[in-house]
Enzyme design. Structure first.
Site, PDB file in Angstrom:
ATOM      1  N   ASP A  36     -36.646 -28.090   4.980  1.00  0.00           N
ATOM      2  CA  ASP A  36     -36.777 -27.573   6.353  1.00  0.00           C
ATOM      3  C   ASP A  36     -35.897 -26.351   6.566  1.00  0.00           C
ATOM      4  O   ASP A  36     -36.272 -25.406   7.266  1.00  0.00           O
ATOM      5  CB  ASP A  36     -36.391 -28.650   7.378  1.00  0.00           C
ATOM      6  CG  ASP A  36     -37.389 -29.794   7.374  1.00  0.00           C
ATOM      7  OD1 ASP A  36     -38.482 -29.611   6.807  1.00  0.00           O
ATOM      8  OD2 ASP A  36     -37.060 -30.866   7.907  1.00  0.00           O
ATOM      9  N   SER A  81     -74.612 -36.330  -3.910  1.00  0.00           N
ATOM     10  CA  SER A  81     -74.045 -37.660  -3.635  1.00  0.00           C
ATOM     11  C   SER A  81     -74.272 -38.536  -4.864  1.00  0.00           C
ATOM     12  O   SER A  81     -74.959 -38.134  -5.796  1.00  0.00           O
ATOM     13  CB  SER A  81     -74.669 -38.271  -2.390  1.00  0.00           C
ATOM     14  OG  SER A  81     -76.056 -38.180  -2.475  1.00  0.00           O
ATOM     15  N   LEU A  82     -73.728 -39.721  -4.839  1.00  0.00           N
ATOM     16  CA  LEU A  82     -73.749 -40.561  -6.047  1.00  0.00           C
ATOM     17  C   LEU A  82     -74.690 -41.749  -5.902  1.00  0.00           C
ATOM     18  O   LEU A  82     -74.783 -42.354  -4.833  1.00  0.00           O
ATOM     19  CB  LEU A  82     -72.343 -41.101  -6.307  1.00  0.00           C
ATOM     20  CG  LEU A  82     -71.292 -40.065  -6.713  1.00  0.00           C
ATOM     21  CD1 LEU A  82     -69.898 -40.639  -6.558  1.00  0.00           C
ATOM     22  CD2 LEU A  82     -71.518 -39.626  -8.152  1.00  0.00           C
ATOM     23  N   GLU A 113     -62.756 -42.508 -12.278  1.00  0.00           N
ATOM     24  CA  GLU A 113     -61.897 -42.179 -11.131  1.00  0.00           C
ATOM     25  C   GLU A 113     -62.093 -43.212 -10.026  1.00  0.00           C
ATOM     26  O   GLU A 113     -63.194 -43.711  -9.844  1.00  0.00           O
ATOM     27  CB  GLU A 113     -62.307 -40.814 -10.524  1.00  0.00           C
ATOM     28  CG  GLU A 113     -62.288 -39.675 -11.489  1.00  0.00           C
ATOM     29  CD  GLU A 113     -63.013 -38.449 -10.919  1.00  0.00           C
ATOM     30  OE1 GLU A 113     -63.032 -38.279  -9.692  1.00  0.00           O
ATOM     31  OE2 GLU A 113     -63.558 -37.688 -11.719  1.00  0.00           O
ATOM     32  N   LYS A 115     -62.995 -44.310  -6.384  1.00  0.00           N
ATOM     33  CA  LYS A 115     -63.842 -43.661  -5.381  1.00  0.00           C
ATOM     34  C   LYS A 115     -63.075 -43.668  -4.062  1.00  0.00           C
ATOM     35  O   LYS A 115     -62.874 -44.713  -3.449  1.00  0.00           O
ATOM     36  CB  LYS A 115     -65.180 -44.392  -5.235  1.00  0.00           C
ATOM     37  CG  LYS A 115     -66.148 -43.621  -4.359  1.00  0.00           C
ATOM     38  CD  LYS A 115     -67.546 -44.175  -4.450  1.00  0.00           C
ATOM     39  CE  LYS A 115     -68.537 -43.333  -3.682  1.00  0.00           C
ATOM     40  NZ  LYS A 115     -68.269 -43.242  -2.243  1.00  0.00           N
ATOM     41  N   ARG A 136     -68.875 -31.324   3.859  1.00  0.00           N
ATOM     42  CA  ARG A 136     -70.056 -31.531   3.021  1.00  0.00           C
ATOM     43  C   ARG A 136     -71.338 -31.210   3.789  1.00  0.00           C
ATOM     44  O   ARG A 136     -72.269 -30.651   3.245  1.00  0.00           O
ATOM     45  CB  ARG A 136     -70.080 -32.985   2.543  1.00  0.00           C
ATOM     46  CG  ARG A 136     -71.235 -33.300   1.653  1.00  0.00           C
ATOM     47  CD  ARG A 136     -71.185 -34.745   1.192  1.00  0.00           C
ATOM     48  NE  ARG A 136     -72.304 -35.021   0.320  1.00  0.00           N
ATOM     49  CZ  ARG A 136     -73.537 -35.296   0.727  1.00  0.00           C
ATOM     50  NH1 ARG A 136     -73.791 -35.350   2.015  1.00  0.00           N
ATOM     51  NH2 ARG A 136     -74.489 -35.520  -0.135  1.00  0.00           N
ATOM     52  N   GLU A 175     -61.720 -34.855  -1.995  1.00  0.00           N
ATOM     53  CA  GLU A 175     -61.725 -35.777  -0.871  1.00  0.00           C
ATOM     54  C   GLU A 175     -60.458 -35.622  -0.043  1.00  0.00           C
ATOM     55  O   GLU A 175     -59.355 -35.610  -0.591  1.00  0.00           O
ATOM     56  CB  GLU A 175     -61.773 -37.204  -1.465  1.00  0.00           C
ATOM     57  CG  GLU A 175     -62.355 -38.241  -0.584  1.00  0.00           C
ATOM     58  CD  GLU A 175     -63.890 -38.248  -0.586  1.00  0.00           C
ATOM     59  OE1 GLU A 175     -64.504 -37.405  -1.290  1.00  0.00           O
ATOM     60  OE2 GLU A 175     -64.455 -39.075   0.134  1.00  0.00           O
ATOM     61  N   LYS A 291     -68.177 -40.643 -14.689  1.00  0.00           N
ATOM     62  CA  LYS A 291     -68.867 -39.363 -14.885  1.00  0.00           C
ATOM     63  C   LYS A 291     -68.882 -39.024 -16.367  1.00  0.00           C
ATOM     64  O   LYS A 291     -67.859 -39.204 -17.045  1.00  0.00           O
ATOM     65  CB  LYS A 291     -68.121 -38.248 -14.138  1.00  0.00           C
ATOM     66  CG  LYS A 291     -67.962 -38.481 -12.657  1.00  0.00           C
ATOM     67  CD  LYS A 291     -67.023 -37.463 -12.041  1.00  0.00           C
ATOM     68  CE  LYS A 291     -66.794 -37.772 -10.571  1.00  0.00           C
ATOM     69  NZ  LYS A 291     -65.763 -36.937  -9.972  1.00  0.00           N
TER      70      LYS A 291
END
Ligand code: IVH
Length: 719
Positions: A36, A81-82, A113, A115, A136, A175, A291
């Site tokens: 700071d 999208s998945l 990974e 989700k 998105r 994300e 993936k």
């Protein structure tokens, strides 16, 4: 522009490097105060030299408020999208399809990974400088939320120089999320200030990103993990593993739980590991993503509709769900305690339909403040009992807060408050508390051993009152509850006395006391005349009553429904005293010497056997039974598993799970259904799942169920 001072450029560099240490390395080298201080100095210099400021300065995260709505932005490359997998078979099929498409039978690498349960964003970096942040949207067109994205401290405004050169243009996909602890604090603050409470961290993250005023977003504890790329001009990557390591070198946060798997079996192992540690992960996840690691393979596989063929999300069953509160009732239990219960519009939580949810006690009711018409967030805690996590108040015409009843909703007897007490020994000469005790007995013992004229005891009632119906056996709910417990499987196990028959016999006054059950056969003719009672059902009823006459002592003790006496305590009482008579005669001192029995439970047991109604009831019941007494263990040390906490999981053979449980408990073990650090052993049978994984991570000793006989003979062999 004037030449920048050396101090200014040094501070810029230093702050960026501290941001990198904090957000990427998770290893800050200076305190928040020192940070700071640097920031204050930066702002001081900038106020003297406003022409030095560029949008990349760390002081420029919170920009000005845009006038109207967000502008739209067309993604350079579509945000996909998945597809979902819900079990191992789905995942194996996914792998088979990929190998077939690639024309290979060799295993390929998958990047695994968690989700993240947050909001997807795309960040555009031009030659290392953040120029845009976009939602998105529909995957093709999103909203330009650059000014909000810039407020997220873990997103670098400029990438950090590293061995890897910056692309001319790069879409970083990832994300935005909120950590569980930050979310709780955020909601607590909102509640205190009478502001909007968020249903879950995902809604809070998405809502914060869509604030028109970046100053509001800046006050929200948003975090970011990168999980892919869109368009990338001026740079080539080989695989995801390389992309993420280069990202880290540039100061872009990447989830440290990511891992490379070399086969589909390893992917499944990863899923289990993440699922079993889910509660300990500091942010919400709703599954894992697999993936194809190599980018040339990804290209070859392409996409179908809006999902890539090279990736899949393996989802956990949903754990939280939202539903409307239809009513809040107070239910009377067999001990007379009234429990607030929320009646909900039926909702599916993790595969189970939930329409009731206990609120436990008045404190919990006050804390949650649920009202008819509000929306409740329901979670299945420990995968079994639904729990109300929080309440989203109805916006308009909110119903009144729920009040504790003054009369029993069943028998209308007055409600009494049952406080838990605490006893304090006070030195009256100095008016000072000396020591606090959970029971009067302990406090008195203390007085005896510390004899001094000025010491005395004061009783203080603790906060959490239970409310209790004062009707006793006259309250139909209490009376029926007492008998439902008596005939239950773990108690006297009279399966012919299902709830409907039992309540009918109570209503017709055939059953007024425990012993009446054993004289039912004398009323055979009358029973057969009752509605729904044929010759056969009376036969069955009498058979199952006859079967229950021969009963192990601990089951009988449990079936009496003594407050605070569960299965384990009942076993301990049976094992230590060896007969019903000895238990009835036991003194308070004898009772607190029993494993796991403290003064509070001992007091409940003594009270039970001192009560005239209970004594009379036992006097008629005991002659009807053939009680099987256990061998008395002269000391706790004689019990093989005394003091050990053991959990069981998976399919156990050749013994049944209950047989194993009984055997362990009769030798003093505490058998639990969940695993914690306190668990000494896990007995793992066939198809042991997440509990086995958890036991491994916690370092709990594991006994293969095939070795159960050896274990029961000599547990020391498994140390
Ligand atoms: S990859 C082409 N990885 O899940 C692959 N997505 O339906 C696109 N998500 O909205 C996404 N964690 O925001 C990927 N580790 C992760 C993710 C992740 C969360 C979200 C993503 C997208 C949705 C996919």
């Amino acid at each position: 522009m004037n030449k920048l001072s050396h101090r200014y450029t040094t501070i810029l560099k230093t702050i960026r490097s501290h941001d990198y240490e904090y957000y990427i390395l998770d290893d800050p080298s200076i305190s928040d105060q020192q940070y700071d201080e640097l920031f204050r100095e930066l702002k001081q210099i900038e106020s003297k030299h406003p022409d030095w400021i560029t949008p990349e300065s760390p002081s420029q995260r919170v920009g000005i408020k845009p006038e109207n709505d967000f502008a739209t932005f067309r993604h350079f490359q579509q945000m996909l999208s998945l597809a979902n997998a819900f079990n191992a078979e789905d995942l194996k099929n996914f792998n088979d399809r990929i190998l077939k498409n690639l024309g290979t039978d060799k295993q390929i690498d998958y990047f695994c990974e968690p989700k993240m349960d947050g909001a997807a964003v795309s960040l555009i970096y031009e030659k290392g400088i953040l120029t845009k942040g976009v939602t998105r949207g529909d995957g093709t067109i999103g909203e330009d939320i650059t000014s909000n994205i810039r407020t997220i401290r873990s997103i670098p405004l400029t990438l950090k120089e590293s061995e890897s050169s910056f692309p001319d243009l790069l879409e970083v996909r990832g994300e935005v999320f909120i950590r569980k602890s930050d979310f709780d604090a955020l909601n607590q603050r909102a509640n205190k200030n009478g502001e909007k409470v968020f249903a879950n961290p995902r809604n809070a993250a998405a809502g914060s990103l869509r604030q028109l005023d970046p100053a509001i977003t800046s006050g929200r504890p948003l975090a970011f993990f990168a999980h892919g790329i869109g368009l990338c001009q001026g740079k080539e990557f080989i695989d995801l593993q390389e992309i993420f390591s280069v990202f880290l070198s540039w100061g872009l946060p990447v989830n440290s739980l990511n891992k490379l798997a070399v086969s589909v079996d390893e992917c499944l192992k990863y899923f289990q590991e993440i699922e079993s540690s889910r509660d300990n992960i500091p942010f919400e996840i709703d599954g894992v993503v697999f993936k194809v690691n190599e980018l040339t393979f990804q290209k070859q596989l392409g996409q179908i509709a809006r999902s890539p063929r090279w990736a899949i999300a393996h989802k956990f069953p949903a754990e939280e769900a939202l539903t409307e509160i239809e009513n809040i009732e107070f239910q009377v239990g067999r001990t007379g305690i009234l429990t607030p219960v929320a009646k909900l519009k039926t909702v599916n939580v993790g595969g189970v339909n939930v329409s009731n949810c206990t609120l436990h006690n008045l404190d919990e009711l006050k804390r949650l403040d649920p009202r008819v018409g509000d929306v409740a967030v329901i979670k299945r805690a420990g995968d079994v009992i639904p729990k109300m996590v929080r309440v989203i108040p109805k916006k308009k015409n909110r119903a009144n807060a729920v009040e504790a009843p003054q009369k029993c909703p069943c028998c209308h007897s007055p409600i009494v408050l049952n406080y838990q007490s605490e006893w304090t020994v006070i030195d009256s000469s100095k008016s000072k508390p000396v020591k606090k005790f959970a029971s009067k007995y302990e406090a008195q013992k203390f007085l005896e051993t510390n004899q001094s004229i000025s010491l005395n005891i004061s009783e203080e009632q603790l906060d959490t009152p239970f409310i209790k119906c004062s009707g006793g056996n006259n309250c139909p709910e209490i009376f029926q509850g007492k008998f439902t417990h008596f005939v239950a499987k773990k108690a006297m196990d009279i399966d012919g006395l299902g709830q409907e028959i039992l309540f009918a016999l109570i209503n017709k006054k055939f059953i007024k006391d425990f012993a009446d059950i054993y004289s039912l056969k004398e009323h055979r003719a009358e029973l057969e005349k009752l509605e729904r009672f044929g010759e056969k059902s009376v036969d069955n009823l009498i058979k199952s009553i006859d079967k229950s006459v021969s009963v192990e002592l601990y089951k009988l003790v449990f079936s009496l429904g003594i407050e605070e006496v569960g299965e384990t305590t009942a076993r301990n009482l049976a094992n230590v005293f060896g007969s019903m008579e000895a238990i009835q005669k036991s003194s308070f001192e004898d009772l607190i010497a029993v494993p796991d029995i403290g003064p509070r439970v001992a007091a409940k047991i003594s009270d039970y056997f001192c009560d005239d109604e209970n004594t009379a009831s036992l006097e008629t019941l005991l002659p009807c039974l053939h009680i099987i007494n256990p061998d008395i263990k002269t000391s706790n040390k004689d019990m093989k598993f005394f003091g050990l906490q053991i959990a069981i999981t998976g399919k156990i053979a050749p013994m049944s799970r209950d047989e194993v449980k009984n055997l362990l408990m009769s030798e003093g073990a505490k058998v639990t259904s969940s695993i914690s650090k306190k668990t000494d052993y896990l007995i793992a049978g066939e198809n042991a799942g997440s509990k086995l994984e958890k036991a491994k991570t916690l370092g709990v000793r594991i006994v293969d169920a095939v070795d159960i006989n050896t274990f029961v003979d000599d547990p020391k062999k498994f140390i």
